[in-house]
Design a protein around this motif. Sequence first.
Motif, mmCIF file in Angstrom:
data_model
loop_
_atom_site.group_PDB
_atom_site.id
_atom_site.type_symbol
_atom_site.label_atom_id
_atom_site.label_comp_id
_atom_site.label_asym_id
_atom_site.label_seq_id
_atom_site.Cartn_x
_atom_site.Cartn_y
_atom_site.Cartn_z
ATOM 1 N N GLU A 273 0.831 -1.204 0.000
ATOM 2 C CA GLU A 273 0.000 0.000 0.000
ATOM 3 C C GLU A 273 0.864 1.252 0.000
ATOM 4 N N HIS A 274 0.315 2.309 -0.549
ATOM 5 C CA HIS A 274 0.834 3.680 -0.451
ATOM 6 C C HIS A 274 2.292 3.839 -0.900
ATOM 7 N N PRO A 275 2.631 3.335 -2.073
ATOM 8 C CA PRO A 275 3.989 3.570 -2.567
ATOM 9 C C PRO A 275 4.148 5.018 -3.036
ATOM 10 N N PHE A 276 5.364 5.371 -3.438
ATOM 11 C CA PHE A 276 5.593 6.663 -4.065
ATOM 12 C C PHE A 276 4.622 6.837 -5.220
ATOM 13 N N PRO A 277 3.999 8.000 -5.379
ATOM 14 C CA PRO A 277 4.242 9.260 -4.674
ATOM 15 C C PRO A 277 3.193 9.622 -3.614
ATOM 16 N N ALA A 278 2.628 8.624 -2.894
ATOM 17 C CA ALA A 278 1.562 8.918 -1.934
ATOM 18 C C ALA A 278 2.009 9.943 -0.895
ATOM 19 N N ALA A 279 3.206 9.758 -0.312
ATOM 20 C CA ALA A 279 3.682 10.684 0.725
ATOM 21 C C ALA A 279 3.850 12.093 0.175
ATOM 22 N N LEU A 280 4.288 12.217 -1.070
ATOM 23 C CA LEU A 280 4.471 13.538 -1.670
ATOM 24 C C LEU A 280 3.118 14.222 -1.897
ATOM 25 N N LEU A 281 2.121 13.475 -2.323
ATOM 26 C CA LEU A 281 0.775 14.043 -2.471
ATOM 27 C C LEU A 281 0.279 14.579 -1.128
ATOM 28 N N ASP A 282 0.565 13.841 -0.054
ATOM 29 C CA ASP A 282 0.133 14.264 1.276
ATOM 30 C C ASP A 282 0.906 15.495 1.753
ATOM 31 N N ALA A 283 2.211 15.537 1.452
ATOM 32 C CA ALA A 283 3.022 16.695 1.845
ATOM 33 C C ALA A 283 2.547 17.965 1.144
ATOM 34 N N ILE A 284 2.149 17.833 -0.112
ATOM 35 C CA ILE A 284 1.597 18.976 -0.852
ATOM 36 C C ILE A 284 0.304 19.450 -0.188
ATOM 37 N N ALA A 285 -0.536 18.506 0.209
ATOM 38 C CA ALA A 285 -1.800 18.860 0.863
ATOM 39 C C ALA A 285 -1.553 19.596 2.181
ATOM 40 N N GLY A 286 -0.559 19.149 2.943
ATOM 41 C CA GLY A 286 -0.255 19.810 4.211
ATOM 42 C C GLY A 286 0.249 21.223 4.025
ATOM 43 N N TYR A 287 1.067 21.440 3.003
ATOM 44 C CA TYR A 287 1.579 22.787 2.742
ATOM 45 C C TYR A 287 0.456 23.703 2.257
ATOM 46 N N ASN A 288 -0.408 23.165 1.409
ATOM 47 C CA ASN A 288 -1.560 23.940 0.938
ATOM 48 C C ASN A 288 -2.475 24.309 2.108
ATOM 49 N N TYR A 289 -2.638 23.384 3.055
ATOM 50 C CA TYR A 289 -3.452 23.647 4.246
ATOM 51 C C TYR A 289 -2.922 24.846 5.027
ATOM 52 N N LEU A 290 -1.606 24.898 5.224
ATOM 53 C CA LEU A 290 -1.017 25.992 5.993
ATOM 54 C C LEU A 290 -1.216 27.341 5.296
ATOM 55 N N VAL A 291 -1.035 27.353 3.975
ATOM 56 C CA VAL A 291 -1.056 28.622 3.241
ATOM 57 C C VAL A 291 -2.473 29.035 2.862
ATOM 58 N N ASN A 292 -3.210 28.142 2.239
ATOM 59 C CA ASN A 292 -4.499 28.517 1.658
ATOM 60 C C ASN A 292 -5.699 28.295 2.566
ATOM 61 N N GLU A 293 -5.531 27.521 3.647
ATOM 62 C CA GLU A 293 -6.633 27.340 4.589
ATOM 63 C C GLU A 293 -6.395 28.107 5.890
ATOM 64 N N ILE A 294 -5.214 27.946 6.480
ATOM 65 C CA ILE A 294 -4.927 28.625 7.747
ATOM 66 C C ILE A 294 -4.539 30.076 7.511
ATOM 67 N N GLY A 295 -3.838 30.356 6.403
ATOM 68 C CA GLY A 295 -3.534 31.732 6.064
ATOM 69 C C GLY A 295 -2.113 32.179 6.314
ATOM 70 N N PHE A 296 -1.170 31.231 6.507
ATOM 71 C CA PHE A 296 0.228 31.610 6.642
ATOM 72 C C PHE A 296 0.785 32.048 5.294
ATOM 73 N N ASP A 297 1.603 33.092 5.314
ATOM 74 C CA ASP A 297 2.339 33.466 4.111
ATOM 75 C C ASP A 297 3.499 32.501 3.932
ATOM 76 N N SER A 298 3.783 32.128 2.695
ATOM 77 C CA SER A 298 4.886 31.198 2.438
ATOM 78 C C SER A 298 6.206 31.708 2.994
ATOM 79 N N SER A 299 6.378 33.018 3.020
ATOM 80 C CA SER A 299 7.625 33.599 3.518
ATOM 81 C C SER A 299 7.769 33.466 5.030
#
Length: 410
Positions: A190-216
């Motif tokens: 189960e969950h071979p590459f690129p599953a973890a990368l898809l999840d990491a993208i989702a987490g970064y999007n959550y911080l920026v586009n949902e919570i509102g942190f600036d990337s900087s």
Amino acid sequence: MVYELREQPWFGLYVSYQIVTTTLFRLPYWYLLSYPRSWRPRASWTKQRSVLVRFFRHLFDITQKTGPLTSFPTHRAIRPGPGVKGVWVEATPHLITGVLLSMATAANVSCAYIPGYWIDNDETLPAGAPPRPGEKILYRLHGGGYIQLSAHPTDPTANIAHGILKHSLSITRIFSIEYRLSTSEPYKPEHPFPAALLDAIAGYNYLVNEIGFDSSDIIIQGDSAGGNLALALIRYIRDHQQHHPDLRLPRLPAGLLLLSPWTDLGRSHEGPNTSLSNFYSCDYTSARVVQRFSYSKRAFLGPFGLGFAERCVYISPASLNSWVGARFEGFPRTLICSGGAEPLLDSIRSLLWKMERDMGLGAGEGQVSYYEAKDSLHDHLIFPWHEPENGETLTVIADWVDHGWRDSRV
């Protein structure tokens, strides 16, 4: 086979026997071995550290046959507990395109709804609270060979987060994504590459586009396999901001912090007289490190096979194989930390050479810095007893974090 004892009826007896013999017979023997400095794994180590490393190496050997001795949280549920601040993170299929989409399709991997955990020193602050003015944050990707450990705040890798919060003046909160772990035979693959990368993208999007942190205001941090994942995340953002601006990916973060990153899943750093062969005898990963890596690689690479690691820039960015040819222009400023006696040292130094080549040293945007803790283990920040190197490394990280943001305001 790795984990071959897990399904056997006498599994519990085997584990109990190994732990009892460790306590009754091996500990006194290890203490005797550690009295002469010349008999210690590293002459600079204290007797206590020498015994602790041998103890953890023994436990590590057991888990290579049995799998983890205790269960750990996974992406399937948020594990509650005192002070635990868990949230669910939405899948982001709209951010996946190009080669990554093709590889996900080939591996039959899709985006998923997964947990994440907040770590901070303010018990009254709700999980996912909007950023305060000027607030800085660390986005953490945990290690574990893509097959074990967790983003949960009780996980051993969370010692890194707690240490950074204690030492850094700038970082106030840390967010960790519970990316999916890979499995292979004898378990259901189960969950071979690129599953973890898809999840990491989702987490970064959550911080920026949902919570509102600036990337900087974000630094991405990864240890061991998490360092591999952090590099892949940065590469995807960089490449697709240039070629697919319509995706609306968050911008690159302010920095990248890599701790003992696993950056070559191929074989270009294997062989005699390499750090992989010379240092496993004094690291907790022990002589079974190659066996562990073999299972991790098989599980993570899944249907692509082991040869894929010799060609894929997302998987082996430090590889010396000319097929990979990783470039790092446009990456954010980076700090790489390693142990001077860890099996991955050669590949980490190769990564440093490549990043220096493309990003440069000294003043200027996009610089790379390096700190090597002499005679230290792989991912030594997860061990609170690993002093003074633990505190010294955390001080280096805090200076790099705090000075970087201070310089950006000049």
